[in-house]
Design an enzyme around this catalytic site. Sequence first.
Site: not given
Length: 236
Positions: A33-34, A117
């Site tokens: 994601f980052r 999640h």
Amino acid sequence: MIHKEVAQIISISKNMVVLTGAGCSVESGVPDFRSPSGWWNQIDPRTVATVKALETNYPLFHSFYTTRVNHLRKILPHAGHAILARWEQVGHIKLITTQNVDGLHQAAGSSHVQELHGSIKEFRCHSCRKATDEEAFVNERPCQCGGKLRPSIVLFGENLPNDAWQRSMAAIESADVVMVIGTSLQVHPVNQLPFITKGKLILINAEETGQEDRFDFFLRGKAAETLLLIQHYMEK
Ligand code: OAD
């Protein structure tokens, strides 16, 4: 060498918990994601990963998750996932708890997995919560109740699945080793989980997270490569 020391610790562990993040799937071809090539550098998470995004801009929400669902069809677990499954089989690992929604630990053969999640392999109606399937979601069929279909992942602002959270906390509290793999440790509350253990703390990550001081061992490197090296020392 630090990998050898970690190999010795795992060899005698009967109670280890592994917490994984997106970096653990990168060598299978799934973006994280980052990182610079991660999802949140291509698209603002507020536009696709929140309840507001689903409710106010469903076409964008749907297109983002359909892209990810379609991409995951071609993805396979890597050698690191296989090593973790083997460590469960031979009695070192008692639980993998993951922020990943891709199901790769289960695909590699791990059977004690908690998905903090949720899962992008499961789908439901956002309104009535009735379970549905991938085909209905991808083809943008509405639910019988008229509600919008979505993957059963946790969006920002939603609660984590309580059962997965409680089981992960209990396992980490009583673990003798907690190994964290491939996470920036930026997302609450999962980023707090490792530190409730009284056991040894090991971090495997491609880059520094700023939390290295809180771990007994930091192995900087890619997940599969590092796990292969540890496994190599365990066989010696
Ligand atoms: P991030 O993308 O925030 O962090 C991934 C970490 O893995 C980074 O620190 C990378 O340096 C590292 N990394 C990249 N490739 C690697 C490799 N091959 N081996 C080891 N490490 C590698 O992902 P998460 O921490 O998992 O939530 O993100 C947490 C949550 O934020 C996700 O579950 C997702 C996201 O928004 C939801 O979708 C609810």
